[in-house]
Design an enzyme around this catalytic site. Structure first.
Site, PDB file in Angstrom:
ATOM      1  N   LYS A 157       0.867  -1.182   0.000  1.00 10.34           N
ATOM      2  CA  LYS A 157       0.000   0.000   0.000  1.00 10.34           C
ATOM      3  C   LYS A 157       0.906   1.235   0.000  1.00 10.34           C
ATOM      4  O   LYS A 157       1.613   1.492   0.969  1.00 10.34           O
ATOM      5  CB  LYS A 157      -0.875   0.038   1.258  1.00 10.34           C
ATOM      6  CG  LYS A 157      -1.863   1.185   1.214  1.00 10.34           C
ATOM      7  CD  LYS A 157      -2.249   1.713   2.581  1.00 10.34           C
ATOM      8  CE  LYS A 157      -1.368   2.804   3.079  1.00 10.34           C
ATOM      9  NZ  LYS A 157      -1.443   4.094   2.378  1.00 10.34           N
ATOM     10  N   GLU A 232      10.856   0.040   9.757  1.00  9.01           N
ATOM     11  CA  GLU A 232      11.809   1.146   9.569  1.00  9.01           C
ATOM     12  C   GLU A 232      11.072   2.395  10.003  1.00  9.01           C
ATOM     13  O   GLU A 232      10.211   2.897   9.277  1.00  9.01           O
ATOM     14  CB  GLU A 232      12.222   1.264   8.099  1.00  9.01           C
ATOM     15  CG  GLU A 232      12.940   0.044   7.551  1.00  9.01           C
ATOM     16  CD  GLU A 232      14.352  -0.105   8.073  1.00  9.01           C
ATOM     17  OE1 GLU A 232      14.798   0.717   8.898  1.00  9.01           O
ATOM     18  OE2 GLU A 232      15.010  -1.081   7.670  1.00  9.01           O
ATOM     19  N   CYS A 266      14.275  10.200   7.024  1.00  8.50           N
ATOM     20  CA  CYS A 266      14.382   9.698   8.392  1.00  8.50           C
ATOM     21  C   CYS A 266      15.822   9.656   8.877  1.00  8.50           C
ATOM     22  O   CYS A 266      16.060   9.548  10.063  1.00  8.50           O
ATOM     23  CB  CYS A 266      13.756   8.314   8.457  1.00  8.50           C
ATOM     24  SG  CYS A 266      14.402   7.258   7.180  1.00  8.50           S
ATOM     25  N   GLU A 366      11.102  14.666  15.790  1.00 12.22           N
ATOM     26  CA  GLU A 366      11.558  14.702  14.402  1.00 12.22           C
ATOM     27  C   GLU A 366      11.081  15.981  13.726  1.00 12.22           C
ATOM     28  O   GLU A 366       9.926  16.359  13.896  1.00 12.22           O
ATOM     29  CB  GLU A 366      10.904  13.541  13.642  1.00 12.22           C
ATOM     30  CG  GLU A 366      11.753  12.335  13.479  1.00 12.22           C
ATOM     31  CD  GLU A 366      11.073  11.346  12.552  1.00 12.22           C
ATOM     32  OE1 GLU A 366      11.678  10.969  11.558  1.00 12.22           O
ATOM     33  OE2 GLU A 366       9.926  10.961  12.822  1.00 12.22           O
TER      34      GLU A 366
HETATM   35  P1  NAP Z   1       3.041   7.636   8.594  1.00  9.47           P
HETATM   36  O1  NAP Z   1       1.931   8.493   8.998  1.00  9.47           O
HETATM   37  O2  NAP Z   1       3.466   6.571   9.506  1.00  9.47           O
HETATM   38  O3  NAP Z   1       2.629   7.069   7.143  1.00  9.47           O
HETATM   39  C1  NAP Z   1       3.401   6.129   6.470  1.00  9.47           C
HETATM   40  C2  NAP Z   1       2.471   5.107   5.828  1.00  9.47           C
HETATM   41  O4  NAP Z   1       1.709   4.482   6.846  1.00  9.47           O
HETATM   42  C3  NAP Z   1       1.474   5.705   4.843  1.00  9.47           C
HETATM   43  O5  NAP Z   1       1.320   4.802   3.763  1.00  9.47           O
HETATM   44  C4  NAP Z   1       0.193   5.783   5.671  1.00  9.47           C
HETATM   45  O6  NAP Z   1      -0.972   5.712   4.862  1.00  9.47           O
HETATM   46  C5  NAP Z   1       0.311   4.542   6.525  1.00  9.47           C
HETATM   47  N1  NAP Z   1      -0.485   4.581   7.760  1.00  9.47           N
HETATM   48  C6  NAP Z   1      -0.885   5.641   8.492  1.00  9.47           C
HETATM   49  N2  NAP Z   1      -1.622   5.233   9.560  1.00  9.47           N
HETATM   50  C7  NAP Z   1      -1.668   3.879   9.499  1.00  9.47           C
HETATM   51  C8  NAP Z   1      -2.262   2.871  10.326  1.00  9.47           C
HETATM   52  N3  NAP Z   1      -2.954   3.168  11.416  1.00  9.47           N
HETATM   53  N4  NAP Z   1      -2.100   1.584   9.960  1.00  9.47           N
HETATM   54  C9  NAP Z   1      -1.394   1.252   8.859  1.00  9.47           C
HETATM   55  N5  NAP Z   1      -0.831   2.158   8.032  1.00  9.47           N
HETATM   56  C10 NAP Z   1      -0.943   3.461   8.352  1.00  9.47           C
HETATM   57  O7  NAP Z   1       4.373   8.451   8.326  1.00  9.47           O
HETATM   58  P2  NAP Z   1       4.554   9.789   7.531  1.00  9.47           P
HETATM   59  O8  NAP Z   1       4.517  10.861   8.542  1.00  9.47           O
HETATM   60  O9  NAP Z   1       3.729   9.873   6.343  1.00  9.47           O
HETATM   61  O10 NAP Z   1       6.045   9.529   7.018  1.00  9.47           O
HETATM   62  C11 NAP Z   1       7.159  10.013   7.622  1.00  9.47           C
HETATM   63  C12 NAP Z   1       7.658   9.066   8.699  1.00  9.47           C
HETATM   64  O11 NAP Z   1       8.268   7.931   8.143  1.00  9.47           O
HETATM   65  C13 NAP Z   1       8.711   9.716   9.549  1.00  9.47           C
HETATM   66  O12 NAP Z   1       8.465   9.483  10.894  1.00  9.47           O
HETATM   67  C14 NAP Z   1      10.011   9.054   9.129  1.00  9.47           C
HETATM   68  O13 NAP Z   1      11.017   9.054  10.054  1.00  9.47           O
HETATM   69  C15 NAP Z   1       9.544   7.714   8.729  1.00  9.47           C
HETATM   70  N6  NAP Z   1      10.442   7.131   7.751  1.00  9.47           N
HETATM   71  C16 NAP Z   1      11.280   6.154   8.156  1.00  9.47           C
HETATM   72  C17 NAP Z   1      12.153   5.582   7.268  1.00  9.47           C
HETATM   73  C18 NAP Z   1      13.091   4.486   7.695  1.00  9.47           C
HETATM   74  O14 NAP Z   1      13.602   3.792   6.872  1.00  9.47           O
HETATM   75  N7  NAP Z   1      13.310   4.273   8.968  1.00  9.47           N
HETATM   76  C19 NAP Z   1      12.181   5.992   5.940  1.00  9.47           C
HETATM   77  C20 NAP Z   1      11.297   6.993   5.534  1.00  9.47           C
HETATM   78  C21 NAP Z   1      10.425   7.546   6.471  1.00  9.47           C
HETATM   79  P3  NAP Z   1      -2.246   6.694   5.066  1.00  9.47           P
HETATM   80  O15 NAP Z   1      -1.704   8.075   5.048  1.00  9.47           O
HETATM   81  O16 NAP Z   1      -3.125   6.316   3.923  1.00  9.47           O
HETATM   82  O17 NAP Z   1      -2.904   6.372   6.373  1.00  9.47           O
END
Ligand code: NAP
Length: 463
Positions: A157, A232, A266, A366
């Protein structure tokens, strides 16, 4: 509820395309198809899987320019960074296409003449992935490549902000003959799809890149069906500059790691921790470099910093800057924005803050934006304490030419990825992942295929 996702260009707020949201029944059906396809794909020999993966990689390379433009349109990152991400994505396909041929078992010397002890490796089954918007194809590639190489089937997804480049990336797999049910994408709200994935007995592994909060929820829910999990999650990278560091190199690498993807990565440096004796020369070089960065539409030649992905991300960054200034931080450059909520675009100019203290939000939350908070230290132990003082443990960087300081930092920093005099340690052939609340498991390198394999031990007796 809307039944489409409207994808917009974050640099202009303009509509790009819409994607249909699938019903729960359609998503469940896709999961079932992925499970059924596993029976055949897992029996497809490793050399054939490898051949198909290389063909997929070649197809992506042929279409690199088109895919890069699409990525910049929906994500906002400068075109050159999109090209770099596509190279990084195909690196994963190429690396794991080779690893597919190197999934070895072993025989264990027996403790008795009448037995033979054998260990084999098997693909785990259907793998379900959820990916973020900041690296729309690379985060898919990093998961799909080892999955397919191991003989698993894969369903993903993508993030709603950037579904198009990820979908296109997978479409190229179909064009070279990878069967449709072996790798699939589904479109739906994260929480809904997450529950379907973790609630399904067909899904044997869940792999996620995104925020720590969502990661924790998925880990909890993965216990429903005892699914394997790779996570991750978030990061809050320290970048330490020791007294003897090459300041020119440190400043140049700090800019590269801080401002890539407008600071929305990240692993980007989130706390710059400088020895007080080199603070002045470092700031001089760092600020001079930051002033040269151009903010704008990623499609325009010469842009270094694109837009912030959305209003939520923008508001968080601005609040962190205001909080730091309110508590005494000094602005050396930046603290400027160009935002238009009606049209839907949000730019933050690269900002450098000095005299940052641990009570400021930016030092423990962050940022995911182009803001560089700088603080000082006297003794290396202090720098380590500061660096380790958050729940995160993804990436850390340090700059020193003293091998004793380097070894000390390497041994004391609680982070999964370390760059010593290097602001860009990531690559397809090395392990990527975090300690503490930054995640579980590793992706990339030889470690990255392990989570897609089960170990089966057999004792043959009666000989
Ligand atoms: P996020 O809110 O966690 O969203 C990431 C993904 O998770 C999206 O596809 C989102 O889809 C989905 N999601 C949201 N709520 C969910 C739930 N309850 N159950 C299952 N899936 C769910 O993160 P973001 O803020 O968009 O992205 C940035 C974050 O990613 C930062 O915290 C960053 O540090 C982290 N990141 C980590 C890495 C690594 O390798 N460690 C790499 C890149 C980014 P929907 O929006 O459709 O809900």
């Amino acid at each position: 509820m809307a039944n489409t996702i409207q994808v917009k260009n974050p640099a202009t707020g303009e509509f790009i395309d819409e994607v249909n949201i699938q019903t729960d029944a359609e998503i469940k059906k896709a999961v079932q198809r992925g499970h059924e396809a596993f029976q055949k794909w897992s029996k497809t020999n490793a050399h054939e899987r490898s051949r198909l993966m290389r063909a997929w990689s070649d197809k992506v390379k042929e279409n690199k320019e088109e895919l890069a433009k699409l990525m910049t349109l929906e994500n906002g990152k400068p075109l050159n960074e999109s090209r770099g991400e596509i190279d990084y994505s195909t690196d994963y396909l190429d690396w794991y296409a080779e690893e597919a041929k190197r999934i070895y078992g072993r025989t264990i010397p027996s403790h008795t003449d009448s037995k033979r002890l054998i260990v084999t490796r098997e693909p785990i089954g259907l793998v379900a992935a959820i990916t973020p918007w900041n690296f729309p194809t690379a985060m898919m590639a990093r998961k799909a490549a080892p999955a397919l190489a191991a003989g698993c089937t894969f369903i993903v997804k993508p993030a709603p902000e950037t579904p198009l480049s990820g979908m296109k990336f997978i479409d190229y797999a179909y064009e070279v003959g990878i069967p449709r049910d072996v790798i699939q994408y589904v479109i739906g709200e994260g929480s809904v799809v997450g529950e379907i994935f973790t609630g399904s007995e067909f899904v044997r592994k869940i792999t996620f890149t995104g925020s720590t909060a969502v990661g924790k929820l998925l880990i909890k829910n993965s216990s429903n069906n005892i699914q394997h999990a790779t996570m991750e999650l978030g990061g809050h990278a320290p970048l330490i500059i020791a007294e003897d560091a090459d300041i020119e190199l440190a400043a140049q690498q700090a800019i590269a790691t801080k401002f890539r993807n407008a600071g929305q990565t990240c692993v980007c440096a989130n706390r710059i921790i400088v020895h007080e004796k080199v603070m002045e020369p470092f700031i001089e070089k760092f600020v001079a470099g930051v002033k040269k960065l151009t903010v704008g539409n990623g499609l325009e030649e010469g842009t270094d910093i694109g837009p912030i992905i959305n209003e939520k991300g923008y508001t968080k960054i601005v609040k962190q800057i205001e909080d730091a200034i309110g508590k005494g931080a000094e602005v050396l450059v930046g603290n400027q924005v160009n935002a238009n909520p009606e049209k839907g675009y949000f730019f933050v100019y690269p900002t450098v803050l000095k005299n940052v203290k641990t009570d400021m939000t930016i030092m423990h939350e962050e940022t995911f934006g182009p803001v560089a908070p700088i603080t000082s230290f006297k003794k290396i132990e202090e720098a380590v304490e500061l660096a380790n003082g958050t729940p995160y443990g993804l990436a850390a960087y340090f700059f020193t030419n003293d091998y004793r300081t380097g070894v000390y930092l390497h041994e004391h920093l609680k982070f999964g990825i370390i760059g010593w005099n290097d602001g860009g340690p990531s690559a397809a052939h090395v392990p990527f992942g975090g300690m503490k609340e930054s995640g579980l498991g590793r992706e990339g390198g030889i470690e990255g295929i392990e989570p897609y394999l089960e170990t089966k031990y057999m004792s043959i007796g009666g000989l």
